[in-house]
Write a protein that holds these residues in place. Structure first.
Motif, PDB file in Angstrom:
ATOM      1  N   ARG A  68      77.878  27.390 -83.753  1.00  0.00           N
ATOM      2  CA  ARG A  68      76.929  27.875 -82.761  1.00  0.00           C
ATOM      3  C   ARG A  68      77.037  29.382 -82.583  1.00  0.00           C
ATOM      4  O   ARG A  68      76.026  30.081 -82.461  1.00  0.00           O
ATOM      5  CB  ARG A  68      77.169  27.162 -81.415  1.00  0.00           C
ATOM      6  N   SER A  69      78.246  29.904 -82.583  1.00  0.00           N
ATOM      7  CA  SER A  69      78.435  31.348 -82.430  1.00  0.00           C
ATOM      8  C   SER A  69      77.764  32.114 -83.560  1.00  0.00           C
ATOM      9  O   SER A  69      77.052  33.103 -83.329  1.00  0.00           O
ATOM     10  CB  SER A  69      79.929  31.685 -82.385  1.00  0.00           C
ATOM     11  N   PHE A  70      77.976  31.677 -84.794  1.00  0.00           N
ATOM     12  CA  PHE A  70      77.362  32.385 -85.919  1.00  0.00           C
ATOM     13  C   PHE A  70      75.857  32.138 -85.984  1.00  0.00           C
ATOM     14  O   PHE A  70      75.102  33.031 -86.382  1.00  0.00           O
ATOM     15  CB  PHE A  70      78.042  31.977 -87.227  1.00  0.00           C
ATOM     16  N   ALA A  71      75.414  30.958 -85.567  1.00  0.00           N
ATOM     17  CA  ALA A  71      73.975  30.676 -85.584  1.00  0.00           C
ATOM     18  C   ALA A  71      73.217  31.634 -84.681  1.00  0.00           C
ATOM     19  O   ALA A  71      72.143  32.137 -85.033  1.00  0.00           O
ATOM     20  CB  ALA A  71      73.712  29.230 -85.155  1.00  0.00           C
ATOM     21  N   VAL A  72      73.776  31.912 -83.504  1.00  0.00           N
ATOM     22  CA  VAL A  72      73.098  32.795 -82.542  1.00  0.00           C
ATOM     23  C   VAL A  72      73.404  34.264 -82.822  1.00  0.00           C
ATOM     24  O   VAL A  72      72.500  35.083 -82.995  1.00  0.00           O
ATOM     25  CB  VAL A  72      73.506  32.435 -81.099  1.00  0.00           C
ATOM     26  N   ASN A  73      74.670  34.617 -82.874  1.00  0.00           N
ATOM     27  CA  ASN A  73      75.076  36.026 -82.911  1.00  0.00           C
ATOM     28  C   ASN A  73      74.802  36.693 -84.255  1.00  0.00           C
ATOM     29  O   ASN A  73      74.437  37.879 -84.290  1.00  0.00           O
ATOM     30  CB  ASN A  73      76.561  36.171 -82.592  1.00  0.00           C
ATOM     31  N   TYR A  74      74.998  35.962 -85.338  1.00  0.00           N
ATOM     32  CA  TYR A  74      74.825  36.566 -86.664  1.00  0.00           C
ATOM     33  C   TYR A  74      73.483  36.187 -87.299  1.00  0.00           C
ATOM     34  O   TYR A  74      72.659  37.054 -87.586  1.00  0.00           O
ATOM     35  CB  TYR A  74      75.980  36.180 -87.581  1.00  0.00           C
ATOM     36  N   GLY A  89      71.040  34.789 -85.899  1.00  0.00           N
ATOM     37  CA  GLY A  89      69.963  35.179 -84.986  1.00  0.00           C
ATOM     38  C   GLY A  89      69.470  36.580 -85.271  1.00  0.00           C
ATOM     39  O   GLY A  89      68.296  36.905 -85.059  1.00  0.00           O
ATOM     40  N   ILE A  90      70.366  37.448 -85.755  1.00  0.00           N
ATOM     41  CA  ILE A  90      69.977  38.792 -86.183  1.00  0.00           C
ATOM     42  C   ILE A  90      69.280  38.734 -87.538  1.00  0.00           C
ATOM     43  O   ILE A  90      68.202  39.305 -87.726  1.00  0.00           O
ATOM     44  CB  ILE A  90      71.209  39.712 -86.248  1.00  0.00           C
ATOM     45  N   VAL A  91      69.886  38.040 -88.482  1.00  0.00           N
ATOM     46  CA  VAL A  91      69.311  37.954 -89.830  1.00  0.00           C
ATOM     47  C   VAL A  91      67.892  37.387 -89.775  1.00  0.00           C
ATOM     48  O   VAL A  91      66.982  37.877 -90.473  1.00  0.00           O
ATOM     49  CB  VAL A  91      70.213  37.089 -90.730  1.00  0.00           C
ATOM     50  N   ASN A  92      67.685  36.370 -88.941  1.00  0.00           N
ATOM     51  CA  ASN A  92      66.359  35.745 -88.831  1.00  0.00           C
ATOM     52  C   ASN A  92      65.297  36.710 -88.341  1.00  0.00           C
ATOM     53  O   ASN A  92      64.104  36.513 -88.589  1.00  0.00           O
ATOM     54  CB  ASN A  92      66.416  34.529 -87.897  1.00  0.00           C
TER      55      ASN A  92
END
Length: 282
Positions: A113-119, A121-124
């Protein structure tokens, strides 16, 4: 050639995580500078009150709800902003979460969840917005990291990992973005008094009011270099601390956070082992 820097006269500023905390404060600051600001937040966390609060400012705010973990949704959002408001010249990817990850109680989904949102979420957001900027031959992208990227802190195995990854992402993209006339910055704030930091139980030296942090961020976007970090009396010692041998670094951080005296709290049963206190015999 001078690398492009966003100007409110050129187009739209897009902020993710813009309905609360640092993103909300920055949306106000940019609207006050004259930007048309597109704010993205979760559909259940609308920016209605922010729109009202900025109504009399030189710029204005419009809401484009989306979950940053939705890859296709973020591409549609970028396209919708371009169609309804104009070209995105400044994109500030600020959305993030903090999930404590103490070593004695690790949960795999907390890392996901942390990487899905924080990282991611930026790439997307970066991928579709840069597609638009590349065609126009200019743009300005800001990735929001954290001073926790400089070295490991207790309970930040997931959060700090995402922020370190964001810093590497920015450094790596800069090689080609410079050629495309797209400025990329990474902003590494210290501890800011927001709903996110309220979840943190560690001591937070140099805790900044959100309005002060937002002003520093806005100033960094307006005239700062590749990395913007603040407050200096916290961020620079932490940066230097990260250069010391790791045992010294861990000792200082453990002492500062009072972590060495903290007792562990965990279930001593092996995975799948029954709780004997719940066994009933007849």
């Amino acid at each position: 050639m001078t690398l492009y820097r966003a100007n409110p006269k050129d187009g739209v500023a897009w902020i993710t995580g813009g309905s609360s905390g640092l993103g909300r404060a920055l949306a106000k600051d940019l609207a006050n500078q004259g930007y048309a600001v597109a704010v993205t937040s979760l559909p259940e966390d609308p920016a209605d009150t922010l729109i009202v609060e900025t109504a009399q400012m030189p710029g204005h705010v419009k809401s484009f709800p989306c979950d940053v973990t939705d890859e296709a949704g973020m591409a549609r959002t970028a396209a919708a902003i371009e169609e309804q408001m104009g070209p995105i010249v400044l994109a500030v990817f600020n959305a993030g979460n903090y999930i404590a990850t103490p070593g004695e109680n690790l949960v795999v989904r907390d890392f996901h969840r942390s990487f899905a949102v924080n990282y991611f979420g930026i790439v997307n957001g970066v991928v579709p917005v840069v597609d638009h900027m590349r065609v126009r031959g200019r743009g300005h992208v800001v990735l929001v990291g954290s001073v926790t990227a400089y070295s490991g802190w207790p309970t930040t195995a997931a959060y700090g990992g995402t922020k370190a990854a964001i810093n590497i992402l920015a450094e790596s993209l800069k090689y080609d973005f410079d050629k495309l006339n797209i400025r990329v910055q990474v902003i590494n704030p210290g501890f800011v008094d927001t709903p996110l930091t309220e979840k943190n139980k560690l001591p937070m030296p140099g805790l900044m009011p959100v309005h002060r942090a937002s002003r520093r961020m806005a100033r960094g976007i307006r005239k700062g270099g590749f990395e913007v970090t603040f407050p200096y009396h916290i961020s620079w010692p932490l940066k230097l601390l990260g250069l010391l041998p790791r045992p010294i670094c861990r000792f200082v951080i453990g002492h500062t956070t009072k972590w060495w005296g903290r007792p562990l709290h965990f279930d001593r049963r092996l995975p799948g082992e029954k709780d004997p206190s719940r066994d009933k015999t007849t």
